[in-house]
Design an enzyme around this catalytic site. Sequence first.
Site, PDB file in Angstrom:
ATOM      1  N   GLN A 151      10.332  -5.879   7.605  1.00 38.13           N
ATOM      2  CA  GLN A 151       9.874  -4.504   7.443  1.00 38.13           C
ATOM      3  C   GLN A 151      11.048  -3.563   7.224  1.00 38.13           C
ATOM      4  O   GLN A 151      11.025  -2.701   6.349  1.00 38.13           O
ATOM      5  CB  GLN A 151       9.126  -4.063   8.714  1.00 38.13           C
TER       6      GLN A 151
ATOM      7  N   GLU B 277       8.251   2.085   9.215  1.00 37.53           N
ATOM      8  CA  GLU B 277       8.733   3.215   8.419  1.00 37.53           C
ATOM      9  C   GLU B 277      10.086   3.725   8.893  1.00 37.53           C
ATOM     10  O   GLU B 277      10.815   4.377   8.137  1.00 37.53           O
ATOM     11  CB  GLU B 277       7.693   4.338   8.461  1.00 37.53           C
TER      12      GLU B 277
ATOM     13  N   GLY C  65       6.134   1.728  16.872  1.00 38.28           N
ATOM     14  CA  GLY C  65       6.146   1.382  15.452  1.00 38.28           C
ATOM     15  C   GLY C  65       7.561   1.085  15.002  1.00 38.28           C
ATOM     16  O   GLY C  65       8.532   1.482  15.649  1.00 38.28           O
ATOM     17  N   VAL C  66       7.697   0.353  13.878  1.00 38.16           N
ATOM     18  CA  VAL C  66       9.050   0.097  13.376  1.00 38.16           C
ATOM     19  C   VAL C  66       9.140   0.135  11.852  1.00 38.16           C
ATOM     20  O   VAL C  66      10.198   0.387  11.299  1.00 38.16           O
ATOM     21  CB  VAL C  66       9.597  -1.253  13.928  1.00 38.16           C
TER      22      VAL C  66
ATOM     23  N   LEU D 215       8.045  -7.208  18.406  1.00 38.71           N
ATOM     24  CA  LEU D 215       7.031  -8.239  18.628  1.00 38.71           C
ATOM     25  C   LEU D 215       7.382  -9.543  17.926  1.00 38.71           C
ATOM     26  O   LEU D 215       7.035 -10.618  18.398  1.00 38.71           O
ATOM     27  CB  LEU D 215       5.672  -7.723  18.144  1.00 38.71           C
TER      28      LEU D 215
ATOM     29  N   GLY E  52       0.837  -1.191   0.000  1.00 34.96           N
ATOM     30  CA  GLY E  52       0.000   0.000   0.000  1.00 34.96           C
ATOM     31  C   GLY E  52       0.875   1.244   0.000  1.00 34.96           C
ATOM     32  O   GLY E  52       0.718   2.122  -0.825  1.00 34.96           O
TER      33      GLY E  52
HETATM   34 MO1  MOS Z   1       1.846   5.203   5.334  1.00 38.60          MO
HETATM   35  S1  MOS Z   1       2.579   6.406   3.881  1.00 38.60           S
HETATM   36  O1  MOS Z   1       1.097   6.259   6.452  1.00 38.60           O
HETATM   37  O2  MOS Z   1       0.801   4.125   4.650  1.00 38.60           O
END
Ligand code: MOS
Length: 727
Positions: free
Chosen positions: A627, A694, A691-692, A619, A243
């Site tokens: 990722q 991005e 989060g990891v 996790l 996405g």
């Molecule tokens: Mo990301 S660019 O917030 O899917």
Amino acid sequence: MKYTTPAGDTVIDRQRVVGQPTTRIDGPLKVTGHAPYAYERHDVAANQAYGYIVPSAIAKGRVRSMDLAEAKAQPGVITILTTTEVDELPLGMGHTVPLFGGSEIRFYHQALALVVAETFEQARAAAKLVRVDYERTPGNHDFHALAPDAPLVEGSDGPDVSKVGDFEAAYASAPVTIDVTYETPHESHAMMEPHASIAAWEGEKLTIWTSNQMIAWSKQAVAEMLDLDPANVRLDSPFLGGGFGAKLFVRVDAVVAALAAKKAGRPVKVMLDRPLVFNNTTHRSATIQRLRFGAERDGRLTAISHECTSGNLAGQEGENGVAQTRLLYAGANRYTAQRIARLDLPEANAMRAPGETAGLMALEGAMDELAEKLGMDPVELRIVNDTQVDPETPNRPYSSRMMVECLRRGAEAFGWDMRNTTPGGMREGRWLIGHGMAVGFRNSVQMKSAARVRLSGNGKLTVETDMTDIGTGSYTILAQTAAEMLGLPLEDVTVTLGDSDMPASCGSGGQWGAQNSTSGVYAACVKLREDIAERFAMDPTTAEFADGEIRAGGESCKLTEATASGEIVAEDSVEYDELSQKYQQSTFAGHFVEIAVDAYTGETYVRRMLAACAAGRILNPISARSQVIGAMTMGVGGALTEELAVDTRFGFFVNHDLAGYEVPVHADIPHQEVIFLDELDAIASPMKAKGVGELGLCGVGAAVANALYNATGVRVREYPLTLDKYL
Ligand code: MOS
């Protein structure tokens, strides 16, 4: 569950399942071709017809008339939906211009009609025969022409300018200064799976099988655009082939499929072909970023200024290149501002870590330039400018911040000390070798997220949430979370995702998916544990769940005893209290790159990449590593190849396919190493995770650019760093 930071350990800290390297539970489905992607869902509705979009061939103007006669007469054609037969649709969430309807044309490849036929080929052939009479108006398509006069972004609290101290005075009196301007180009998400939707009506009820990152947002948007009761809208998106931000919001495929399905009286499926993915959907805007630093001779920054100009068709959403500069380094005097140029190009919107990706490509290049001017090691320059509080709001600490540790660990593992500090000074035969580094920074965002868990009579657990798995590993980490909470083996947990009839999750975006969606499942499991404990008159706070049993006070009972009279269902969500808002929540990385440049041809090869990341609890080290290495690969693309070329006369992206828009392939990507630092962040989420995804991208582009400079001695400030710019 209202999450309040716990004092001590939780069930998750056992780490029997969570935190263990686990291969994807959906992997076999994907590699055998059995994972149902949107366009392939032939079984969900009978009698599916194929729609093919007629896109605008001009970038700005109006449809005067459309001649459908020849198209309608083609074999297999069922109906043709045209933009002029419906009013302009209201804006859905994330849209700055209407997706469909009316006669106004605002961007090239805007959808003007959908030809519906029995087969894809028939629809495509007939679509080519729709004749559109255009009234063309000139537009502004050239970002560089408009950027100098771009006004400030207007936020809800006024212009997007941030001032702390007195930048101008501090800059004027600083012993060492730099003033540099970097540019990044328009870029496209270029995910593998194009946007696709199948729409079917049953009376007033609309179902759209689609490819979408944010199910709850998108269901709401569809209801608003089509004026439907949200209760009558269902979206289903169990698998996505990527996405990268392009599928955060509903795009035109879903809308024209729904409108045409109503008109045709049968289900209609629509896929955007590749040129429409590039021109009809969103992209990342180009930026021009000016950075000015003032520093003491020991490297301490006294003055920091970052101004970023980007562009968009409408709205106030630009590419926020200054986002990280407001948070990353200490420095008493600061000035940051965002400007936005009005461009008659397709809408710009979130793409692959919007803001920080482009912002760090400039900021961390400028830091490399400052280090050189100071005669200082670039790693040490970052370390002397570390801060443990938000530098613009000093009473606001970071929930956790291990930037320095990332840099030290990364530098050691990479062998940073063997780098030649003289640019152009290291050579192996025809190859110039260079090393570069940059800091990675990306915020970690708390979002409400809900889930339902069902423990069935046979002791198996099902997790239900509208969370999406965009290729990230959501299925696996949610199963791990539920298995940990209920003391079940992973095989006894089934995860169902992506259906808007299920509890609304945080969705996938902004690297907020993992820690919030697992926390929602954690919350539902806490409720389920309480229910089970109550049935056995056990204390849920001390009860242990293991091996399919609940144990407390020396007693143990099988979970299947609890479900003997029927399944037990629990539903809850995680929400965050104000305490956590008092902390700045971010993730950090040290990125290190070794590059080789052919001294004769200028060809560039990235030879080695290393990322040391601090992002709270990891996790699942396997999916987290996937990722990060995927993101590092995007960073190479951003640095070296990716660029949408604009035809500034006609206002479209010329290289609107994967032959002309170059993303790295496997052969371009060398040895990649990822180190995760031990970090638990109990403020960020009950999982103690941040989060990891991005983070792995943010900073990589600059690390590549800095390595290229170290190899060649030529500083290029205009991305992508193609060989014509440094030969
Ligand atoms: Mo990301 S660019 O917030 O899917």
